[in-house]
Design a protein around this motif. Structure first.
Motif, short mmCIF file in Angstrom:
data_model
loop_
_atom_site.label_atom_id
_atom_site.label_comp_id
_atom_site.label_asym_id
_atom_site.label_seq_id
_atom_site.Cartn_x
_atom_site.Cartn_y
_atom_site.Cartn_z
N ILE A 101 -21.87 33.59 64.69
CA ILE A 101 -21.89 34.46 65.89
C ILE A 101 -22.71 34.01 67.03
O ILE A 101 -22.06 34.10 68.16
N PHE A 102 -23.72 33.00 66.99
CA PHE A 102 -24.40 32.42 68.09
C PHE A 102 -23.27 31.47 68.90
O PHE A 102 -23.00 31.51 70.17
N ASP A 103 -22.50 30.88 67.79
CA ASP A 103 -21.50 29.69 68.61
C ASP A 103 -20.50 30.41 69.45
O ASP A 103 -20.14 29.95 70.47
N GLU A 104 -19.93 31.63 68.92
CA GLU A 104 -19.20 32.59 69.60
C GLU A 104 -19.90 32.95 70.85
O GLU A 104 -19.21 33.03 72.09
N SER A 105 -20.82 33.45 70.83
CA SER A 105 -21.82 33.78 71.82
C SER A 105 -21.99 32.99 72.73
O SER A 105 -21.72 32.99 74.26
N SER A 106 -22.11 31.78 72.49
CA SER A 106 -22.43 30.37 73.35
C SER A 106 -21.09 30.11 74.06
O SER A 106 -21.08 29.75 75.25
N LYS A 107 -20.00 30.23 73.40
CA LYS A 107 -18.64 29.98 73.90
C LYS A 107 -18.39 31.01 75.06
O LYS A 107 -17.95 30.56 76.19
N GLN A 108 -18.59 32.39 74.96
CA GLN A 108 -18.48 33.30 75.77
C GLN A 108 -19.28 32.99 77.13
O GLN A 108 -18.93 33.34 78.34
N ALA A 109 -20.88 32.78 76.87
CA ALA A 109 -21.56 32.54 77.78
C ALA A 109 -21.14 31.37 78.86
O ALA A 109 -21.45 31.33 79.84
N GLU A 143 -22.83 4.46 71.84
CA GLU A 143 -22.44 3.14 71.38
C GLU A 143 -21.10 2.79 71.89
O GLU A 143 -20.72 1.87 72.52
N ASP A 144 -20.20 3.77 71.48
CA ASP A 144 -18.79 3.68 71.81
C ASP A 144 -18.32 4.59 73.16
O ASP A 144 -16.97 4.53 73.57
N LYS A 145 -19.14 5.22 73.67
CA LYS A 145 -18.89 5.95 74.98
C LYS A 145 -17.92 6.99 74.85
O LYS A 145 -16.94 7.03 75.50
N THR A 146 -17.87 7.43 73.65
CA THR A 146 -16.79 8.75 73.30
C THR A 146 -17.75 10.02 73.27
O THR A 146 -18.73 10.17 73.23
N PHE A 147 -16.98 11.15 73.99
CA PHE A 147 -17.57 12.55 74.01
C PHE A 147 -17.02 13.48 72.81
O PHE A 147 -15.93 13.22 72.33
N ASN A 148 -17.87 14.52 72.65
CA ASN A 148 -17.43 15.54 72.05
C ASN A 148 -17.78 16.76 72.93
O ASN A 148 -18.70 17.23 73.41
N TYR A 149 -16.64 17.64 73.41
CA TYR A 149 -16.32 18.31 74.43
C TYR A 149 -16.51 19.82 73.57
O TYR A 149 -15.87 19.90 72.68
N SER A 150 -17.11 20.67 74.12
CA SER A 150 -17.23 22.12 73.94
C SER A 150 -15.62 22.64 74.53
O SER A 150 -15.18 21.86 75.56
N ASP A 151 -15.21 23.76 74.23
CA ASP A 151 -14.08 24.15 74.67
C ASP A 151 -13.75 24.42 76.27
O ASP A 151 -12.99 24.02 76.75
N ASN A 152 -15.16 24.87 76.64
CA ASN A 152 -15.09 25.23 77.94
C ASN A 152 -15.30 23.97 78.93
O ASN A 152 -14.94 24.01 80.12
N GLN A 153 -15.73 22.98 78.27
CA GLN A 153 -15.75 21.51 79.25
C GLN A 153 -14.23 21.21 79.26
O GLN A 153 -13.94 20.85 80.67
N PHE A 154 -13.60 21.41 78.62
CA PHE A 154 -11.87 20.84 78.68
C PHE A 154 -11.42 21.96 79.78
O PHE A 154 -10.71 21.49 80.74
#
Length: 588
Positions: free
Chosen positions: A217-225, A239-250
Motif C-alpha cells: 500500500i505504501f509503495d503504491e502510495s509513494s508511486k502516486q505521491a 561500483e558499477d555506476k548503475t541505477f535503479n529508477y522508480s517508475d516516475n523517474q523514467f
C-alpha cells in the motif's frame, strides 16, 4: 499493556532456537550418560552375579571332591574316584572363569588367590592310602580345618558379592525407573521450546504478511505521491555506476518505465549540454564527501524534446553486505523555476515602482515647498500693509487663505516625515526606552506646559530598534494624547512596559515561543469609539473636523509604519470621554 519489541525480533527467535538446540544437546548427553550408567550397572550386576554363581559352583565342586574321596576311602571302590577327578577338573575351570571375571579387580584377585591356596591345600590331604589310623585322623582333622577356612573365605566373598548385587540391583531399579521420566522430560521440554518458537514464527509470519500488505500500500502510495509531486527516486550502485529508477523517474525523463537500462552514461544523454559538466563534477565528488549536494540542472525530455529544470539530492549508505550505494530523489521544478522568474520580474517592477513613487513623493513634497513659501510671503506682506484696507468679506477670505496655507505646510512636513520613515536605513541597536521617552517629552515641552500635562514613566525596558524612529513614535503618540485632551482637564499620560510571551498574547496571533516588549500609552482624553480602532491608523484619516482639532491624519499612520519597520504590532482601545490606550508590541 507494554510489550518489549525484542520478543518479535529475528534475534529473539534465533536465540530461542539456539537455546532449544543446546538444551536438546544437553538433555541428549544427560540421557546418553544415564543409559551408559545403566549399562555399566547392568554389566556390574552381571559380573557380580557370575562371581556369585562361580563361587557357589566352586563350593559344590569341592564338596563333590570331598564326598567322592570319602566314599573311596571307606569302600575302596574306584567308582567313587570319578566325582573326585571331575571335581578337581571343575574346580580348576571355575578358578579360570573367576580369574577372567575379576581380572580388573585387584582386591578380589587377592581374595581368590587365598581361596585357591586353601583349595590346593585341601586337595593335598586327599590320598588313596594311609599308613595307619593316626595318619588318617591327622589328615582328616587338618583337611577339616582347611575346609572350614575355605568355607569362611568363600562365604565372605560370596556375602560381599551378594551385598554388592543387592545394592547394584537397587541402584539399577532406581535408575531404570527414572529413565522414562528423564526421556519424557527431555522430549517435553524440547517440544515446549520448539512449540514456543513455532508460535512465535507463526505470529511473526502473520505480522510479516500484514507488513507486506502495508508495504505494498505504501509503495503504491509513494508511486502516486511521486506522480503528484513530480519527483522520482533512484538507487545508484557506486561500483558499477548503475541505477535503479522508480517508475516516475523514467517518466520525468520522457521514457516509459523500465524502457532502458539506466546507467550514468545513459543519464548524461538526457542532460542539457551546458549542464553535463556540472553533473559530472557533482558525481565525481560523491565518493569523497559521501553526499550529493543539492544541484540544479536541465534535461531534454526524450518524448517532447522539452527543456525541463531538475533538482537532485542524494546520500551514500552501506548495506548489510558492505556495498556502498547512493539513494537519491530528483524533482521536476520547472513550474517553480518559471514562477520564481516571474516573481523576480514582478519584484524588480515593484522595486522600480516604489522607487519612482518615493522619488515622486520626495520631489513633490519639496517642489511644493517653494510655491507655498511664496504664497506665505505674499500673505504676510498683505497682512502687514493691506489687510486694514480690505473689506470685511475680503478679510474673512484672507484668513481662510492663511489657514489653508498653514495646513498645507503641516501636510507637506508630515508627508516628508512619512517618506523619511519608509526610506530610512534600518540599522537596529540596543535602545533604552527611558532615554527615548525623555527626549520625546523634551521635544513636546512647550505643548506639555501649555496643557499642564503630566507624563508618567519609569524603569522602561530596552529594545533592539532604530532610535530616531522610536523617538518619533513616542512623540506622535504623546502628541496625539495632548491634542485630544479634554478641555479644562489636565492630561495625564502614563507609559509602561513589560515583557510578554507571544503564545500567551492572543491578539498577536503568534503561537511561537517569541517574546515581545509591550509598551502601553494610556491617557484620560476624549477617547473614541472602538469601531474606529483600525481606521485611525490609515493615512489621511481623521475622526474629528479640521476646525475642532488641527492635524493631517498622518501622525498615527507614521506610528504604524515605524512599528512595522520593527516587526511589531500596534493596537488601539478607546472609550468616548474616558480616554485611549495604545499598545505597541516590539520583539524583545
Amino acid at each position: 499493556m507494554f510489550k518489549p519489541k525484542f520478543l518479535d525480533s529475528i534475534s529473539f527467535i534465533r536465540a530461542l532456537f539456539l537455546v532449544a538446540f543446546f538444551i536438546l544437546i544437553f538433555l541428549a548427553s544427560v540421557t546418553y550418560r544415564h543409559i551408559k550408567e545403566l549399562d555399566k550397572i547392568s554389566d556390574s550386576i552381571s559380573n557380580t552375579y557370575e562371581i556369585s554363581l562361580e563361587l557357589g559352583n566352586l563350593i559344590s565342586y569341592i564338596k563333590d571332591a570331598e564326598t567322592g574321596h570319602r566314599g573311596y576311602i571307606i569302600t575302596k571302590d574306584s567308582l567313587y574316584l570319578e566325582p573326585f577327578i571331575n571335581a578337581r577338573k571343575n574346580v580348576n575351570q571355575s578358578f579360570q572363569n573367576l580369574n577372567i571375571i575379576i581380572e580388573k579387580n585387584p582386591k578380589k584377585q587377592e581374595e581368590l588367590n587365598r581361596i585357591y591356596d586353601l583349595v590346593d591345600k585341601r586337595f593335598s590331604y586327599f590320598k588313596n592310602r594311609f599308613i595307619d589310623k593316626t595318619e588318617f585322623n591327622n589328615d582328616f582333622r587338618e583337611g577339616k580345618l582347611v575346609m572350614d577356612s575355605l568355607r569362611i573365605e568363600l562365604n565372605n566373598m560370596l556375602s560381599e558379592e551378594n551385598k554388592l548385587l543387592d545394592s547394584k540391583g537397587k541402584l539399577y531399579k532406581y535408575n531404570n525407573s527414572n529413565t522414562p521420566l528423564i526421556v519424557f522430560s527431555t522430549f517435553l521440554i524440547s517440544i515446549l521450546i520448539l512449540g514456543l518458537g513455532y508460535l512465535r514464527i507463526i505470529k511473526n509470519y502473520k505480522d510479516l504478511i500484514n507488513q507486506n500488505i502495508q508495504l505494498k500500500i505504501f509503495d503504491e502510495s509513494s508511486k502516486q505521491a511521486e506522480i503528484l509531486g513530480k519527483y522520482g527516486s533512484w538507487l545508484l550502485n557506486i561500483e558499477d555506476k548503475t541505477f535503479n529508477y522508480s517508475d516516475n523517474q523514467f517518466r520525468l525523463l520522457g521514457c516509459l518505465p523500465t524502457s532502458y537500462n539506466p546507467t550514468f552514461e545513459n543519464l548524461l544523454e538526457y542532460i542539457h549540454p551546458e549542464d553535463k559538466e556540472l553533473l559530472n563534477q557533482a558525481f565525481n565528488q560523491v565518493e569523497k564527501t559521501e553526499l550529493l549536494p543539492l544541484i540544479h540542472y536541465r534535461i531534454i525530455k526524450k518524448d517532447t524534446q522539452e527543456i525541463r529544470h531538475f533538482r537532485t539530492t542524494a546520500k551514500i549508505f552501506t548495506d548489510h553486505l558492505g556495498n556502498k550505494k547512493m539513494i537519491g530523489t530528483t524533482q521536476d521544478i520547472t513550474d517553480d523555476y518559471h514562477k520564481t522568474e516571474l516573481i523576480e520580474l514582478r519584484n524588480k517592477e515593484l522595486e522600480q515602482n516604489n522607487k519612482e513613487l518615493m522619488e515622486f513623493n520626495h520631489v513633490a513634497s519639496h517642489d511644493l515647498q517653494e510655491p507655498l513659501r511664496k504664497i506665505q510671503t505674499f500673505i504676510s506682506r498683505i497682512e502687514d500693509k493691506e489687510k486694514a484696507s480690505l473689506s470685511t468679506s475680503a478679510q474673512n477670505y484672507f484668513e481662510r487663505i492663511q489657514e489653508a496655507s498653514n495646513r498645507m505646510r503641516i501636510l507637506i512636513d508630515d508627508l516628508l516625515q512619512y517618506s523619511r520613515t519608509s526610506r530610512s536605513e534600518k540599522i537596529f541597536e540596543n535602545t533604552d526606552l527611558n532615554t527615548i521617552a525623555s527626549n520625546a517629552t523634551s521635544e513636546l515641552s512647550e505643548n506639555i506646559m501649555e496643557k499642564k500635562a503630566q507624563i508618567n514613566f519609569e524603569k522602561l525596558h530596552k529594545v533592539q530598534g532604530i532610535p530616531f524612529q522610536l523617538e518619533q513614535l513616542f512623540i506622535n503618540l504623546i502628541g496625539n494624547s495632548l491634542k485630544y485632551a479634554k478641555e479644562e482637564v489636565a492630561p495625564i499620560i502614563t507609559i509602561t512596559t513589560k515583557k510578554v510571551k507571544a503564545s500567551k498574547t492572543p491578539k498577536l496571533n503568534d503561537s511561537s515561543k517569541k517574546e515581545y516588549i509591550k509598551i502601553v500609552f494610556k491617557d484620560n482624553g476624549l477617547g473614541f469609539e472602538q469601531i474606529y480602532a483600525d481606521k485611525i491608523f490609515l493615512l489621511f484619516n481623521r475622526l474629528h473636523g479640521k476646525k475642532d482639532y488641527p492635524g493631517t491624519g498622518v501622525g498615527l499612520a507614521i506610528c504604524k509604519k515605524i512599528v512595522e519597520n520593527h516587526k511589531g504590532q500596534i493596537f488601539a482601545k478607546g472609550k468616548p470621554n474616558e480616554g485611549a490606550v495604545f499598545e505597541v508590541y516590539l520583539p524583545a
